[in-house]
Structures are given as C-alpha cells and as structure tokens.
Design a protein around this motif. Structure first.
Motif: not given
Length: 1616
Positions: A1241-1247
């Motif tokens: 569920y970890l998406k858009n790690m840059e956030d």
C-alpha cells in the motif's frame, strides 16, 4: 649459573645429604664441635624416611645456595603440606626442624618470610605433635619478631598468632621455652660469627657481616623482651643461666660492635637490664664500666650516639662508682670525656647535647677535673665538637646551651677565682659576641633563633654575671659609639637596632638579678640613651636604628633615664613620628600610656600623620592606632571626626582603582578601641556601593568584605546588628544570583560567612528571625531582583541546621499568599489535548472557559518563574533536604502543593499551556522534571504515612492528608479550572491511598451510598473524581452497574445533535465508568448494547458534531465492541468507513485552541486496534463460528485503512511533539500502527521523504522505516526500466535535497545530546541511509548511475567532512568503535545518544566505502588537513577495512562458485580462484592446457579501499611478451579501481585478455602444449603441412635428429 657450577653445587648437595662428613673436609674441623642449628655447616637432615618424593625434592632444594631456588622450594613444600589431607610424617617434622633455623636467617627477605609462614602452617597442621620439636625451632622463630625487615616481622608474628591464638598462650610460650630461648641467645653470642653463618666461598664479606649482625640484633631483642616480660618466679627458675649470660663479656662487647643496629639494640637492652629488678644483681659493674666508659667513650658511636648517651646516663644513675671505684682504664675519666665530646653528636638526635650535659651533672666530682687547665681542655673539646663542620646547624644552638651548662658544672668544682677565670675565657665571649658581633670573633656566633636563650641562660649563672658586670661599662661605651657612627643605610640601621635590642635584653637580665647594682647599671646605660635621643633628633627620625634602641630600652628604664625619655616624648616625638622610625617611636609612646601627657601627644601625632601625605602614611597610622587600647566615648567622637573622612576617602580610592584593602583592613583591625569609632562608617559606605557600582567595582567591594571577615570577623558581626548592617544580607543574597560567575561565587562565600556570624552573635535568635522574614518576603513576591529559590532554600536549611528555628514548618511560604498567587492560573484556558494524558481523561472537555474580561497579572523572577512555582519549588526542596521530623504540617500545604504539581505537570506536558514559567529549554525542563519527581515523592511519603479508615496498619500520624483530600474534593464542586485541578489532585491522592493501604469490603455500602448522593447532586467534577479515585473498590458495585445501564439507556434515546453539551457530559460520565471498569460492559444486555452501538455509529457520520463527541464516541466503542464481537450487523463496516473517511480527509495536524482533534485521532487509532484484534480473534475460530460481517468489512477496508494510516504519517507537522506530550503519544501510537501496514500500500514514496525532517521523532522513524523497507524492493524494477528505456537512473530529487546541506560541528554547538540525537541531524543521517538503500538489489549499471549522480552533486564531500569531525579525527583523537557492529544499524538501541550518533556515522562510512569507494578515496586524497588524513587512514585500517576486504573476498568466492564450465572453444574457461583471508589476497588461474595455467595475485592493502588493490603475477609462462603481460596486469588493476573496487570485474577483464591472446592457437606438434617451456606460443609454422611448433621444441628436434626436416611431413622445414 654455568653448567659446571650447577654440577658442582648438585654434587656438593648430594654429598651433604649422604650424611658422611662436613663438606669442608679437614679445613672445617675447627667448626665441628661448635656448629649450631643456625650454622651453614650444620649437618643436613636425613631424608631417607620420608615417603613422598616431592617433599624430598623440596628439602633438597632448600640446601641449595641460590635464594630463588630456596624460595621456590618453600612454596612447593607449603603447597604439598597444605594440599595433603594426611598428617605430616615425623621424618618430615624432624627434617624441617633441622633446616628451619638456618633458613629463617637467610639473606633473602623472601626466603625468611616463607620460612616463618611455613613454620606456622606446619605447626598448625601438626597440632600437639610439634611440641617436642619446638625447643629447637622456638629461638629462630621468636627471633623473627626482631628482624630488621618489617615484612619478615609481620610474617613471623602472623605465624605465631596462627598457632598460639590468644595473648595468654603467647605469653605462656615465652615462659615455657625461656631456657631454649636463652640457649639460642647464648649460642648466637658465643659460637656464631660471620664465618659460621655464611659460606665465604659463595657470599661476599659485606653480605656475610650483614647476615651476622642481623642475627645478633634479633638475639639481643629476644633477650630484651624475655627479661622485660617474665615475672620474678619465672626468672628464678633459670637464675644460673641468666647470670652466665649477663656476665658474658661477648654479650656486652656488642655495645662496641661495628654495626650501628647491633649497638642500638644493645644499648636499649642494657637500659632494660639496669631497670629490671631481676637482673640488677647479675650485672658485673666493673665489666660495664670497662665496656661502656673506658672503651665506649673512646669508641665510634656514629648512628647510635643517642642511645649510647642515654645508656651512660642510666648506668651512672644505676651506680656512679663506674666512674671511680670500678674505673679500670689507663686514662682518666676526664680524658675520656674530653675525647668523647670532641667527636660531636655522631649523627644523634637533637637532644643529644642536653643528654651529654646531664651526664656531666651526675658524674661524681672525683671524676671531673679539679684545676682550671683540665676544665678548659674539656670545654675547648666540647666547643670543637659542637662547632665541627659536619655538625648539623640545627644542633649548634642546643650544643652551645649544653656547653654553657657544662661550663657551669665544671666551674662549681674549681676553687676561688678559677670559676670566674674559666667562665670569662669560655662563656663571656658568647655574650659579648651576641651583643656586638665582630668578624674576628665569629667562632662565638650562635647561629640559631634560640641564641637569646643560650645567652640569657649564661647570664643567670652567678660567676658569668660577675664577669659581665666587670666589662659592662666598656660594652655600653662601645654601643654608644656604634650609634654615633651609624649611617642612614638600611644595613647599618638594622645592625644598630639589633644591637640595641640585645644590649637591652642583657641589661634587663642583669637588672633582674637580686644581687645586681641597679643604679650603677642604669648609670652605665645613660650614654647609650643620650646618644640614641641625639641621633633621632639630628637625623629627623631617619636613623630608625637609634629609635629602635630607645624602643628596646624604654621598658626597663628607671629614675633618671625615664626622665630623659619623657622629655623626648613630650617635646620631639610628634614631629619625628612620620619618618622611618614610626614603628619604634610608637613603641616608645605606648610606654607612657598612663601618663597625663599621653592623650595630647597621641592626638597631635595622629593629626600630623593624617595631614601629611606620604608613602608611609598608612603603616604609620596603623602603628599609632595600635597604641590605643582604651578610649572614652568623648575621645571616640573626636577620633571619628578626624579619622572617618580620611578612611572613607581611602575606601573610594580602593574601589575605583581596584586597589588593595590590606592597608584599610590593617587600620581597622589594629586597635579595637580605635576601630569602633570609624568601622561603621566604613562598612556602611561599602554596603551602599554593592548595588550601584559597576561589576569590577562590586568585585573589589566584595573582596573588601571578605578581607574584613578574615581579619576581623567580630567587627563585621557587630556591624550586622546596626540599621545599615541589616541591609547587607539581602544585598548579598541578590548578588549571589549575579550573571557574573566571579561575583556570584564571591557573594555566596560571603553570604555563608554572614550567616555564620549571625549564628555566633549574642542575640542569634533575633538574627534568625530576620533571616526568616527575609526568606518569606523573597517567596511572597517575584520580580527581576528576587533572590533565586535555590538561594532561599540554602538560607532556610542554614537556619534549620543551626536550630535558629524550631522546625522547617516556620519557614514555609505564607498560605494566603500562595493561594492568591495561584488565582491567575485558574483563569487560563486548558488545552483539550490533555484528555489523552490526565487521569480524569475527557473530563477536561467540561471545563468552563474563563471570562474574557479577566486580566491575569502574573509576577515572575528573572528566570521567568512565577510566584506559586517558586513557592512550590522552595517547599519541595526544603522538605526533601531538611529531613525535619518535627513537622506539624497543615492540610493547606498539601492541597496547594498538590494543585501546583498538577499545573506544573501540564506545563511540562504542553509547553506554555499554563505559563507557570516562561523559559523553555533543556535546563529548565530538567529542573522542572526533578521538581515534579521530588514533589511527588514527598506527597507519596505523606500518603503512605497517613491514617486511612481502611488501613489496619500502624502508620505515622499524618492526619492532614485526609483533611487535604476532603478539601480538594469539596473544591471540585464546580466546572471551573480550579475545580478541575482539585479533582485531579483528589483522584491521585485517593488512588495512592487505596493502592497502598488497601480497601475493606465492609466499606462498600458506604461507597454505594456516596455514589447515589453524588449522582443526585451532580456538582461539578465530584462524581467523575469519585468514580476514578474509587475505581478498584467500585468493581463489585451493583449500584454502579445499574447506573451504567441507565446512562446507556438514556443516551440511546438522546438526540445529541440538538443538545451536544448535555450529550458530551453523559458520554464523559459513561466513559469514566467503562474505562475504569473493564468488566462492566458485560453487565449490559446484548440487545441494548447492539442498539446503543448502532446509535453511536450513527453519531460518527454526523458532520455537525465536534471532535470532542467523536473522541468520546470512539472511546465508548473501544469499551463496548469486545463485549459484542459475535454480533452481526452493518455497524462493523460503518465504523471502518468512518475511520477511512476521518483519516483520508485530513490535510494537516493544526493544533488550535479548544480543538480536540488529537484526542479524537488517538481514540480512532485505539478503535482501529480494537477492531483488528477482534478480527484476528475471529479468524482463529472455526469457519461456522466466525463473524463474517466483521471479516468481510475488514477485508473490504483493509487497503483503505492502511492508506489512511500512511496518509496521517505523511501529514505536514509544524509543532514539535517534544514539548507536547499528547501529540507525542498520538504520534508514537500512529508510528506503531503504520509499521504494521503492508508495503504494497506504500505508493508515492516521495511524499514520505519530507517526514525525515518532521518535528516528531516517532513520525520521523516511522517514515524512515517504511522507506527503508520499501526502497530495496523497487530497485529491480528501476534496473529493468533503465535497460528498457536506455537512460541513466537517478536518485530521487526529494531524497537528494535532504542530504544537500551537511550539518557542521559549529552548528551543533548548542544542540543537546543528553536524551536523544537531535532531530535535524537524525533526519540528515537517515537520508544517507536511504541513499544507500537504493544500491541494494540494483543492477551494476544502475549502481554506476547512482555513483555518478552523487559525484555530480558533490554530496559526499560535506558528509565525510562532518562525519570525521564528529568522530574526533580533526582533533587526532578518533572514537573507539570496536564495540559497534558497524555493518548494521538499529535506531535508538544504545542508551547514549552520542554513542548512537557515532555508531550511525561509522555505519554510513562503512556503506560509503562499500558503495562509493572511489569517491571516498578522492575525498581522502584531496583532504587539506594532514591530521585528519593520518587519523582517518589508521582508523579505517583498524575498524573498517577488515570488513570491506572480507566482503570483497566473499563476493569473489560466491562468484567463483557460480561459474559455468565452458567446453566450447569460443567461450573462455572457468577461472580457478584461491582465497587467503589472513593475508587478504586471492589468486586467479587461467588454464592454458592440461598441465599449465597463467596466474595473477590480487592483494588488498590494509587500508583498502583508500589504497588500490595490487595485481601481481607469479607466472613464468606468460604466453605473450612481458610488456604485454605487464599491461594486462595494469589494466586489471585499473578495472578494479574504476569499477567501484569490483575484483570480479578485474578478473573478468584479465580473463578476456588472456582468452583473446590464446584464441585460435593450436598445440605444438612436438610437445602437444600451447605454451612452451619458454612461455611462448607455437609461432614456427611449416609451409608444407602448415603445423605450428615452439621454437625451442624445433631446436631440440633438429639437434636430436641431426637434420632440419619437419617432424610431421619430413620435408625440409621452411619457416612460414
């Protein structure tokens, strides 16, 4: 020891133990009849009967000459005897008794120690069997007590005490074996010598003599103790033996021994024998006279002279006939005495000469000279002995004093005029040289401070006084001439002054003699006085030597001389005083203090001094004031008018110029009478200056007070009782708080002194009262000039210690003032977030806000502390440090302290929430935390000692606690903030009371009654406080259970949207019951429960309700859902839908006043955890028993809730949770739940990258953990995308921005590492951890792209600079990281934040060398600091490089195992790898054919990868030219260096080169090998058959075949 010597020694030992004859042959026959157990030629024991071989070996080794061998033998013997459980054999005891005596006197101290300890152990183990062997051993054993080595003495004493355990037994030992002891002593004195005790063939003469003298000394000591310790009846049993020994000439000749120790022991023993009643009759007086006088006086007694003279004195007292009737010497006693005194003190003690004087006084007159010539000879010899060059200077005065006494003694035995003649020639020069020292008579100088005593002793002798009187006119005339002829030079004046002083001293001594002619002596002194007065007048006081003569002679003057001096004082002294003679003239003036003219002369002199500035003005004034010992009130006022202005002017000058206070202090302290007139003015001036001057002037003033306290504390003590003095103490206390450390320390020291003076004052009770008022005033008001709490506590403790107050109760803050000071804090708003942290939880929602018109004026001190905080701090510290058992505390103290503690806790939990203090830093937080801890401890102690109705134990009577609890409960009757804090304090108090004292079930009915009453009254927070405080006793209450059901029923029918305030109150009350009673939910009917839960779920969807109701609704569901987990329904999906909506719609965590967002979020997290737990429980059940609605609802919302949790993690946070406990609790809870979310569920790690710098430690670590786990999983896809898209991979810009700017040591100067690593630093280092996470699972190309990415931006340089600065390399003292596992890092696993930071930095450096070795090496090569370069190199070699090299070699080994065997000719063969981890090298072999291969060796340097791997080759068959081979090696080394130190890449590059060179090559048709013996390929080709041959092989073929044909086609070989 050489082999020849060893064999000779061994042979002699065997011969000795064979038992034939003495080993000395006929040459030793002289000793055969006189040997003793101590002698080295004594027959050795028979060892044949001993059964144990090891014991025999030990005894044989004891006969060896080497001390080390003997010591080892004794240790072995002890070990054998102590380890054996059997008794010691009789042959062993016999052998030991034989060999022990001579072993106990061995030259080696260690051997002697071991011998005595072995004797003790053998005696203990043998028990009574040892008794028959003791007669032989007892003498040497007891003699060990008198060894010259203290360690040996201690060992012998310990051994004796080990066997004979009591003093009585040890005394009996001496009594029982006195004959054996006497025999031992007799043997030593008569038979032993240096030759019998030591073998001169192997021992030097000095060593042999030292051993002999030690044995003799011990024997003398043994005899001395035997004589002094035995009773008369014991002595008489062996009278004959004693008489034989005491009349033995050899015994007494020890007094003349060459050894000082022997002589000292003999002298001491002689005195004992002379005093002992038993031995007096056995002493041969004539023998004693011969030894001690005839020979002794003429012998060398250096080192024993003191003992010798004491013995001679005792001998003379014993029998003075030793000088006369028993004298046997050829020379007379007087002649012997002359020779004796001429020798000097011979190294004796200081009292030597006084003893010699006593000897002369007791020697019979017949033995002393009867004529003046012989007497003079003795005195000349005596004087020579005293003044010898080697005589210590400190002895000369004592010697001359004895010389004078001996002269007096000798003079008494002379006739008529001889005594005067003797003393005139031999004593009078001492007196006159003392008065007027002259170079020609310098031999009569007395070089000591006691010279006056010597001369005055001489004057007291009648004959000396007569001689002096005869010469006194001449002496007076000479002194007057000296005064007249003196010059102004200091040396001349000092000499005259000393001469006058000594002249006056002798004159005074003469006048004290009753028979002296006093008028004549005074008249003879008149020329001296006349000349001294004349010189003083003519020189205007510059000749202070003449004034010193007057000062010395004034006290003894009479009649006409006194009149002369009076005229001088009246007429001349005032005008001459301010001159170099002031000190002497002041002494003259004081002689006439009782005269009428004294006051006028003294005041005239004072005015002259004050009006005439001069360098000597102050010291002259000091000496003048010193003369006033008494002064009347009128005189004191006159003195004050004259002296005070002058002194105040001096005070101002000292303060302005930072001068010296000593002159002023001297003036004040000189005369008590005079100082009282002006001291108050001076001290008042100094006190006024303390708070008005600059810091440097304040320091000067404080140093003045310190000087006064040291030199005249009574002056300062009296000043404190004055009106001006009472201002000094508060001013001093204020200065102790100065920002200037020097001023503060000085003021603190002075404050302690002032208190000490107050305590010592006659009216100390009044003084104590003033300090009490000072303390209370300091507490009641707070302002910029308020004294700190710490100082006030110190003052109070001082009062308690000195018992100036009955108890600490009298020093507590005033209760009304404390209560009034708390009022402004009850008018503040309380943050709703405290619902998470307080014991009353959500009751905080019910606190009514303050009136907007209320103005809060809060007084604070310079540290920002408010008045109630100061009072609480003071009270806590005073009570915790005073340990006063006489406290009579009231309930109000407890109540106010408990409420202030609640307010303090809130301000600690949320900084600024109560504004109890204003400055928020680590120091203040630590102080407040300590205060909370101490205050809580005091309250707990009081509670534990309180009398509680439910307690059946006896406790200290603290009734005030119960009264305080009742007062707190009554104060909770409203919804004000004051009522809330009172309820909190009441809850904490009662909870602790019940927990400590227990609860009796018989009181439950009272609780039920009280619960009904409170329910009806509904007064403020009372009911909530009661439910929380009595939660344990109420567990079984049916009334409470019924009440809970009623509340649920009421809420089920309640429309909360129409009346949210009432609904909130009901929810808070319900939660107070549910949260405190775990099982009460089970008493609610299931249908009612389900209906109510559905009602509450409906409230969650109502957007009109605020966060408070949402928080309380979630808390209600947390308590009720476990009781209905088996109930189906849509409420499960409804709750989860609410959580998803609540979490995902959040865009920030703004902390606004009155908001309950944080408690609502925390409650929602708790609700989420409850549901997840219920889901897990349901999953474990059988399928037909599961709650499918719950499981389906969870499955449908799992991803959404996970994303919602992650959304809360990445929310921006502006407020740090370090100073906000509720927020910190929520963040920690959130971090724990986020850690359990699936990474899918970890998406858009840059956030999540920005959260590395979030002001929350928990969220920071949660974000790091998620990224740390997720980044490596993405690298395979990144590698694939890089290949498919054919573009370079890059690190995320968001991540690189986090490590763009490295911290610096200067920037961290103010950072605190006391509790945790600073957040900014931690985020920066976590960023680097994530950078290196990208290298995991990445392809070689992607790794290379990452390296280029980092290299382009230059991030690593600043990181390494900071790393090595922090690790101490810049200072050349790097930290020791040997205890860290630097290959991994686990956050916060070390207690010390500093060590945790060091571990993380070291781990990052390890990763840098692993993934970025070339960049690290470039930084190291380009580093400008030579110190850092050297330190990093050695540190890396020690801690990092071994791990890097191990990883590199392991990588090669793993790769070698994955190689495939290639049989095709167009593929290179597998490389054979051999690794040597110890030498950090490996070899790679390329098979060229079946028998030969090419090999290279790759060696890793100790500092790899800071230094390059080195590639060499041991191969001689190169297959190519040497230059080409060397190029391949360089190429291989270069590939390793430029491919991030990949050894595998280097090996593959080398393999490609070799494979390319051999590709297409055929075997030689002669040797069937590709590479020939010369290392070359087959390059000679036949043009006919086209086969290739090695040149060497062809050459051999041509020689062997005697032709030049091709070996295959037989045609002539033509080179192709």
């Amino acid at each position: 020891m050489s082999k020849r010597q060893f064999k000779a020694q061994a042979s002699s030992s065997r011969a000795a133990f064979a038992g034939s004859s003495t080993p000395f042959g006929s040459g030793a026959a002289a000793f055969s009849n006189s040997t003793s157990a101590l002698s080295y030629i004594n027959e050795l024991p028979d060892l044949s009967s001993i059964s144990d071989a090891n014991t025999i070996v030990a005894f044989k080794n004891l006969s060896k000459k080497d001390s080390i061998t003997k010591g080892k033998a004794l240790e072995d013997l002890q070990s054998i005897l102590t380890s054996s459980e059997t008794e010691i054999e009789d042959p062993v005891l016999e052998a030991w008794t034989n060999i022990y005596p001579r072993t106990s006197i061995d030259s080696s101290r260690r051997v002697r120690q071991l011998a005595h300890s072995t004797q003790g152990q053998i005696s203990v183990k043998s028990g009574k069997r040892i008794a028959k062997y003791l007669p032989t051993a007892i003498g040497p054993w007891l003699a060990g007590l008198y060894d010259n080595d203290k360690l040996v003495v201690k060992t012998a004493a310990d051994a004796i005490q080990q066997v004979f355990t009591t003093p009585e037994k040890r005394q009996a030992l001496w009594k029982a074996f006195q004959q054996s002891i006497l025999e031992h002593c007799q043997t030593v004195f008569d038979k032993e010598s240096a030759q019998t005790l030591s073998d001169e063939r192997s021992v030097s003469a000095d060593e042999a003599n030292a051993k002999y003298y030690r044995v003799v000394t011990a024997a003398i000591g043994l005899l001395s103790n035997l004589v002094s310790s035995l009773k008369e009846e014991d002595y008489k049993k062996h009278t004959a033996e004693y008489e034989a020994l005491l009349q033995d000439k050899k015994l007494w000749e020890n007094a003349l021994s060459e050894d000082p120790a022997v002589r000292r022991a003999m002298h001491k023993t002689t005195r004992i024998l002379l005093q002992a009643e038993n031995t007096k009759t056995s002493i041969d007086v004539a023998l004693m006279s011969t030894i001690y006088l005839s020979k002794g006086l003429d012998s060398d007694q250096t080192g024993s002279a003191s003992e010798y003279t004491e013995t001679v004195l005792s001998l003379t007292d014993f029998n003075s006939a030793v000088w006369t009737n028993h004298w046997s010497g050829k020379n007379t006693a007087a002649s012997r005495l002359k020779n004796f005194v001429k020798r000097g003190s011979q190294g004796a003690s200081l009292n030597y000469w006084s003893t010699v004087s006593k000897i002369f006084s007791v020697v019979p007159a017949e033995a002393l000279p009867a004529n003046v010539t012989e007497a003079q000879d003795i005195l000349k010899a005596f004087f020579t002995g005293v003044t010898k060059k080697d005589e210590p200077k400190a002895y000369i005065a004592a010697g001359l004093r004895s010389y004078v006494q001996v002269a007096g003694t000798l003079s008494t035995h002379l006739s008529e005029k001889d005594p005067t003649l003797l003393l005139r020639d031999n004593v009078l020069p001492l007196v006159f040289q003392y008065i007027r020292p002259t170079p020609e008579k310098s031999k009569w100088d007395i070089p000591d401070l006691r010279s006056a005593e010597v001369v005055l002793d001489a004057i007291k002798m009648r004959n000396v006084a007569i001689a002096v009187d005869q010469e006194w006119p001449t002496m007076s005339s000479q002194v007057a001439d000296d005064i007249k002829q003196s010059s102004e030079e200091k040396a001349s004046q000092d000499r005259i002054g000393l001469e006058g002083e000594r002249y006056s001293a002798i004159l005074g001594a003469l006048l004290k003699i009753p028979s002296s002619n006093k008028i004549k002596l005074q008249g003879e002194a008149k020329p001296v006085v006349d000349e001294a007065i004349r010189v003083c007048q003519t020189s205007q006081g510059k000749h202070y030597g003449a004034a010193a003569v007057l000062a010395s002679i004034t006290p003894i003057t009479q009649s006409s001389l006194l009149a002369l001096l009076k005229d001088f004082v009246r007429n001349d002294l005032a005008s001459l005083y301010l001159s170099p003679s002031y000190e002497q003239l002041a002494t003259v003036l004081v002689r006439f203090e009782n005269e009428d003219f004294f006051e006028a002369v003294w005041m005239s002199t004072l005015e002259t001094v004050l009006q005439t500035p001069s360098e000597i003005q102050i010291p002259a004034l000091k000496h003048l004031l010193a003369q006033r010992h008494t002064i009347s009130d009128s005189q004191k006022q006159a003195l004050r008018r004259i002296l005070a202005p002058f002194l105040l002017q001096q005070v101002d000058a000292v303060i302005e110029s930072d001068g010296d206070w000593a002159p002023i202090m001297d003036i004040i302290n000189t005369s008590t009478a005079a100082s009282t007139a002006v001291v108050v003015d001076v001290l008042s001036k100094m006190t006024e200056s303390l708070l008005t001057l600059a810091p440097n002037e304040v320091s000067t003033t404080l140093s003045g007070f310190r000087a006064i306290s040291k030199k005249s504390s009574s002056v300062l003590q009296n000043f404190l009782s004055t009106s001006d003095g009472k201002k000094l103490l508060p001013d001093m206390l204020l200065l102790t708080e100065s920002s200037d450390d020097a001023i503060a320390q000085s003021a603190s020291d002075l404050n302690a002194i002032l208190h000490s003076l107050l305590g010592d004052a006659p009216h100390s009770a009044d003084a104590g009262h003033s300090i009490v008022e000072l303390v209370k005033d300091g507490l009641s008001e707070a302002g910029p000039n308020s004294v700190s709490v710490q100082t006030l506590v110190a003052q109070a403790l001082s009062l308690i210690t000195t018992k100036a107050v009955p108890s600490a109760t009298h020093l507590l803050p005033p209760i009304p003032n404390w209560s009034a000071a708390l009022v402004p804090f009850f008018n503040l708003s309380i943050p709703q977030d405290f619902a998470i942290a307080h014991s009353l939880a959500s009751a905080v929602y019910l606190v009514q806000p303050p009136s907007s018109a209320t103005k809060n004026k809060i007084e604070r001190d310079s540290e920002g502390y408010s008045t109630p905080l100061r009072m609480a701090l003071y009270t806590t510290r005073l009570l915790s440090r005073s340990r006063d058992e006489n406290l009579g505390l009231g309930s109000e103290v407890y109540r106010l302290l408990a409420i202030t503690l609640q307010i303090t806790n809130d301000n600690l939990s949320v900084a600024g929430s109560t504004n109890l203090w204003l400055i928020y830093n680590d120091e203040t937080e630590a102080e407040m935390t300590e205060f909370v801890s101490e205050c809580q401890a005091i309250l707990t102690k009081w509670i534990h000692g309180a009398e509680f109705p439910s307690s059946e134990k006896d406790h200290e009577n603290h009734d005030f606690v119960g009264a305080a609890a009742e007062a707190l409960f009554e104060s909770s009757s409203s919804l004000s903030l004051q009522a809330y804090y009172s309820a909190q304090a009441y809850t904490d108090t009662m909870t602790e009371l019940i927990e400590f004292h227990g609860w009796q079930s018989r009181k439950n009915s009272d609780l039920d009654f009280q619960l009904r009453s409170l329910r009806k009254e509904k007064e403020g927070f009372k009911l909530l406080a009661f439910l929380t405080a009595y939660k344990v006793p109420l567990t079984t209450s049916t009334v409470l259970s019924r009440y809970c059901n009623e509340i649920i029923a009421d809420l089920d029918a309640f429309d909360i949207s129409s009346n949210p305030e009432e609904g909130l109150q009901q929810l808070v009350l319900l939660n107070a019951i549910l949260q405190n009673q775990d099982t009460i939910a089970g008493t609610v009917a299931k249908q009612r429960l389900v209906r109510f839960v559905r009602k509450v779920v409906g409230w969650l969807d109502d957007e009109t309700l605020d966060d408070k109701i949402l928080a309380e609704s979630c808390r209600v569901l947390c308590a009720l859902l476990p009781a209905m987990s088996d109930m189906y329904g849509e409420h499960w999906s409804g709750i989860l839908a609410f959580l998803v909506s609540f979490w995902t719609e959040l865009d920030s965590l703004q902390l606004t006043a009155g908001s309950a967002l944080i408690p609502a979020l925390r409650a929602s997290l708790s609700l989420y955890v409850i549901i997840r737990g219920l889901k897990n429980d349901e999953s474990k059940k059988d399928e037909d028993e599961r709650n499918d609605d719950l499981l389906e609802a969870w499955a449908e919302s799992e991803q959404a809730t996970g994303e919602g949790l992650l959304n809360m993690v990445k929310l921006p946070r502006e407020f740090p949770d370090e100073m906000h406990q509720p927020l910190r609790i929520f963040n920690m809870h959130l971090a724990r739940q986020a850690d359990r979310v699936s990474l899918k569920y970890l998406k858009n790690m840059e956030d999540f990258y920005p959260q590395l710098y979030t002001p929350s430690r928990s969220i920071q670590e949660a974000a790091y953990t998620l990224l740390h786990k997720g980044i490596p999983l993405k690298q395979e896809q990144v590698s694939l995308d890089a290949v498919l898209e054919k573009k370079a991979a890059r690190l995320p810009d968001e991540l690189l921005s986090l490590v763009l700017e490295a911290p610096t040591m200067k920037g961290l100067e103010n950072a605190s590492f006391e509790r945790v690593m600073p957040l900014q630093l931690r985020g920066y280092l976590f960023g680097w951890m994530l950078v290196f996470d990208h290298f995991q699972n990445a392809s070689f190309k992607v790794k290379a792209d990452y390296v280029e990415n980092i290299k382009e931006d230059g991030h690593l340089i600043s990181f390494l600079d900071f790393t090595f600065d922090f690790l101490g390399h810049a200072r050349g003292r790097p930290v020791d990281v040997s205890k860290f596992d630097i290959t991994t890092y686990v956050p916060d696993s070390l207690e010390s934040p500093t060590k945790d930071t060091q571990w993380l930095l070291t781990h990052l450096y390890y990763l840098s060398l692993t993934y970025l070795p070339s960049l690290c090496k470039n930084w190291w090569l380009e580093c400008s600091s030579r110190q850092k370069v050297i330190s990093v190199e050695s540190w890396t070699e020690k801690f990092i490089s071994p791990l890097i090299m191990s990883n590199a070699l392991n990588t090669v080994e793993t790769w070698s195992k994955t190689q495939e065997e290639n049989t095709a000719s167009d593929e290179p063969p597998a490389i054979l790898i051999r690794i040597n981890p110890r030498s950090s090298e490996l070899s790679a072999s390329y098979p060229m054919d079946d028998e030969s291969s090419a090999t290279i060796t790759i060696t890793l340097p100790p500092t790899f990868p800071l230094h390059l791997a080195r590639v060499t080759s041991p191969s001689t068959k190169l297959a190519v030219g040497e230059k080409r081979w060397a190029a391949w090696l360089r190429n291989t080394q270069g590939v390793i260096a430029f491919s991030n130190n990949s050894i595998v890449d280097g090996i593959l590059a080398w393999r490609r080169n070799v494979f390319g060179a051999l590709k297409g090559q055929t075997e030689c048709a002669i040797c069937y090998a590709v590479v020939g013996e010369d290392g070359k390929l087959p390059q000679k080709k036949c043009r006919t058959c086209r086969n290739s041959f090695h040149g060497g092989c062809l050459y051999k073929w041509f020689r062997s075949s005697s032709g030049s044909t091709c070996p295959l086609c037989r045609n002539n070989f033509n080179y192709g």
